[in-house]
Write an enzyme that holds these catalytic residues in place. Structure first.
Site, PDB file in Angstrom:
ATOM      1  N   SER A  78       5.513  -9.453   1.477  1.00  0.00           N
ATOM      2  CA  SER A  78       5.395  -7.996   1.322  1.00  0.00           C
ATOM      3  C   SER A  78       6.525  -7.356   0.522  1.00  0.00           C
ATOM      4  O   SER A  78       6.428  -6.173   0.194  1.00  0.00           O
ATOM      5  CB  SER A  78       5.322  -7.317   2.683  1.00  0.00           C
ATOM      6  OG  SER A  78       3.977  -7.161   3.044  1.00  0.00           O
ATOM      7  N   LYS A  81       5.455  -5.696  -2.491  1.00  0.00           N
ATOM      8  CA  LYS A  81       4.832  -4.365  -2.458  1.00  0.00           C
ATOM      9  C   LYS A  81       5.737  -3.315  -3.096  1.00  0.00           C
ATOM     10  O   LYS A  81       5.260  -2.289  -3.589  1.00  0.00           O
ATOM     11  CB  LYS A  81       4.458  -3.991  -1.017  1.00  0.00           C
ATOM     12  CG  LYS A  81       3.287  -4.840  -0.499  1.00  0.00           C
ATOM     13  CD  LYS A  81       2.974  -4.625   0.964  1.00  0.00           C
ATOM     14  CE  LYS A  81       1.711  -5.399   1.348  1.00  0.00           C
ATOM     15  NZ  LYS A  81       1.722  -6.039   2.630  1.00  0.00           N
ATOM     16  N   TYR A 203      -3.445  -9.407  -5.529  1.00  0.00           N
ATOM     17  CA  TYR A 203      -2.556  -9.049  -4.413  1.00  0.00           C
ATOM     18  C   TYR A 203      -1.893 -10.297  -3.817  1.00  0.00           C
ATOM     19  O   TYR A 203      -0.674 -10.349  -3.633  1.00  0.00           O
ATOM     20  CB  TYR A 203      -3.374  -8.274  -3.363  1.00  0.00           C
ATOM     21  CG  TYR A 203      -2.699  -8.167  -2.018  1.00  0.00           C
ATOM     22  CD1 TYR A 203      -1.593  -7.334  -1.838  1.00  0.00           C
ATOM     23  CD2 TYR A 203      -3.144  -8.914  -0.923  1.00  0.00           C
ATOM     24  CE1 TYR A 203      -0.961  -7.248  -0.598  1.00  0.00           C
ATOM     25  CE2 TYR A 203      -2.518  -8.832   0.307  1.00  0.00           C
ATOM     26  CZ  TYR A 203      -1.436  -8.000   0.464  1.00  0.00           C
ATOM     27  OH  TYR A 203      -0.802  -7.928   1.680  1.00  0.00           O
ATOM     28  N   TYR A 255       7.290  -2.400   8.897  1.00  0.00           N
ATOM     29  CA  TYR A 255       6.123  -2.516   9.778  1.00  0.00           C
ATOM     30  C   TYR A 255       6.164  -1.408  10.838  1.00  0.00           C
ATOM     31  O   TYR A 255       6.682  -0.334  10.589  1.00  0.00           O
ATOM     32  CB  TYR A 255       6.043  -3.926  10.394  1.00  0.00           C
ATOM     33  CG  TYR A 255       6.027  -5.011   9.341  1.00  0.00           C
ATOM     34  CD1 TYR A 255       5.062  -5.002   8.335  1.00  0.00           C
ATOM     35  CD2 TYR A 255       6.968  -6.019   9.308  1.00  0.00           C
ATOM     36  CE1 TYR A 255       5.029  -5.980   7.352  1.00  0.00           C
ATOM     37  CE2 TYR A 255       6.946  -7.005   8.336  1.00  0.00           C
ATOM     38  CZ  TYR A 255       5.986  -6.973   7.357  1.00  0.00           C
ATOM     39  OH  TYR A 255       5.966  -7.930   6.394  1.00  0.00           O
ATOM     40  N   VAL A 273       6.760 -11.106   5.610  1.00  0.00           N
ATOM     41  CA  VAL A 273       6.571 -12.125   6.649  1.00  0.00           C
ATOM     42  C   VAL A 273       7.144 -13.494   6.262  1.00  0.00           C
ATOM     43  O   VAL A 273       7.179 -14.399   7.086  1.00  0.00           O
ATOM     44  CB  VAL A 273       5.097 -12.270   7.085  1.00  0.00           C
ATOM     45  CG1 VAL A 273       4.588 -11.018   7.757  1.00  0.00           C
ATOM     46  CG2 VAL A 273       4.215 -12.692   5.925  1.00  0.00           C
TER      47      VAL A 273
HETATM   48  N1  GLU Z   1       0.368 -11.660   2.089  1.00  0.00           N
HETATM   49  C1  GLU Z   1       0.602 -11.169   3.416  1.00  0.00           C
HETATM   50  C2  GLU Z   1      -0.665 -10.607   4.001  1.00  0.00           C
HETATM   51  O1  GLU Z   1      -1.433 -10.068   3.264  1.00  0.00           O
HETATM   52  C3  GLU Z   1       1.706 -10.150   3.348  1.00  0.00           C
HETATM   53  C4  GLU Z   1       2.173  -9.805   4.695  1.00  0.00           C
HETATM   54  C5  GLU Z   1       3.575  -9.259   4.747  1.00  0.00           C
HETATM   55  O2  GLU Z   1       4.538  -9.861   4.274  1.00  0.00           O
HETATM   56  O3  GLU Z   1       3.692  -8.175   5.323  1.00  0.00           O
HETATM   57  O4  GLU Z   1      -0.901 -10.679   5.159  1.00  0.00           O
END
Ligand code: GLU
Length: 330
Positions: A78, A81, A203, A255, A273
């Site tokens: 993430s 992002k 993604y 989160y 994660v």
């Molecule tokens: N590729 C992970 C998912 O889509 C990212 C999750 C993360 O790092 O928050 O679940």
């Protein structure tokens, strides 16, 4: 953004006192190893070594301080992002906010509940659904968005060796049910322009980038420096955009524990994660800490601990940095 013609990647060095401080924090953070669990819902991440710990601190004047496994690449997940959002805002500007919200979700990052009641508009760009909408923008704008993002990561970090991990990508694709459900729901509400599979592939490929703590601290330094990239000296995003991305990281980057982290650490941060956390001290520093074992909210236990200690010691850091280069410290 152009590729730098000079080798502009900062190298470890600078103040021995600050290096000793970073080493001390890394030693203390290692006492937290053994707590938490490595993410296994993406099977390719499950075999990460929970004993790994890395820390990198990059100053706005180009000093890099590293400890532990700071040069070891890991799955950024993430953390991508932040780069995705920066690129989408560069490309589409504020039009993005018609399709993604700006508020914390207070829900797990892959929850579908709000998406149904809020008619396919994700709460923010840092939950999975929000990042999928951001990826949809980029699919419309670039032939291969993930390669474009990888190249940006290479340029911003000064590391031409950054790669997309095909094994992690395949693993995420195989276990995509929840992200696919979010994407189809948004498609049904008219909030996804491109084909679901194409958007998900972009993604997942961005999440599957492998970078080290040093790469990430250097690459994301623009958020500490009014949008200016350390390696190129060029403005990657305008100052107001950097400020807004930091604000979103502060409210939604950790989160459903964003409030707890804000209270304890008080810095804009984004967690993944894979166990990485990037934190920003606007006007001064970018930091990346990494250790794969996560707490119940999905945030790395040892990385959070290190960031808390860094935040506590920022006064000491300023004193030492001020002694070295008074003009460069705000
Ligand atoms: N590729 C992970 C998912 O889509 C990212 C999750 C993360 O790092 O928050 O679940």
């Amino acid at each position: 953004m152009t590729t730098p013609s000079h080798a502009a990647r900062p190298r470890p060095g600078g103040s021995p006192a600050l290096q000793a401080w970073v080493d001390e924090i890394a030693d203390r953070a290692r006492s937290r190893l053994g707590t938490g669990r490595v993410a296994d819902y993406i099977p390719a991440l499950a075999d990460q070594d929970p004993e790994r710990f890395g820390l990198a601190v990059c100053t706005n004047d180009g000093q890099l301080y590293t400890a532990g496994d700071a040069e070891m690449p890991f799955s950024i997940q993430s953390l991508s992002k932040v780069l995705l959002l920066s690129l989408a805002l560069r490309t589409h500007g504020d039009a993005l906010w018609q399709r993604v919200g700006l508020n914390p979700s207070g829900m797990p990052f892959n929850s579908l509940m709000q998406l149904e009641t809020e008619r396919g508009k994700p709460r923010n760009p840092f939950i999975n659904a929000g990042a999928i909408v951001v990826a949809d923008h980029l699919v419309g704008a670039f032939a291969t968005p993930s390669k474009h993002l990888r190249d940006i990561a290479r340029t911003l970090s000064g590391n031409a060796g950054i790669l997309i991990d095909r094994q992690v990508l395949a693993s995420e694709w195989q276990h995509r049910a929840r992200n696919a459900a979010a994407a189809y729901l948004m498609k049904a509400f008219g909030n996804l322009d491109n084909e679901v599979d194409e958007v998900l592939e972009a993604y997942f490929a961005c999440c599957a980038l492998r970078m080290s703590c040093a790469d990430l601290a250097i690459a994301l330094n623009y958020l500490a420096a009014d949008g200016r990239a350390l390696t190129t000296g060029e403005r990657f995003v305008p100052p107001a955009m950097a400020q807004r991305i930091n604000a979103l990281m502060f409210t939604s980057g950790m989160y459903d524990a964003a409030g707890d982290f804000a209270y304890r650490v008080g810095l804009p941060a984004k967690s993944g994660v894979g166990g990485g956390i990037v934190a920003i001290v606007p006007g001064r520093l970018s930091i990346c800490a990494w250790s794969p074992a996560l707490d119940a909210s999905g945030n790395s236990v040892a990385a959070q601990y290190a960031l808390e200690r860094i935040s506590e010691g920022l006064g000491r850091w300023s004193q030492e940095a001020g002694r070295l280069a008074p003009a460069s410290v705000s």
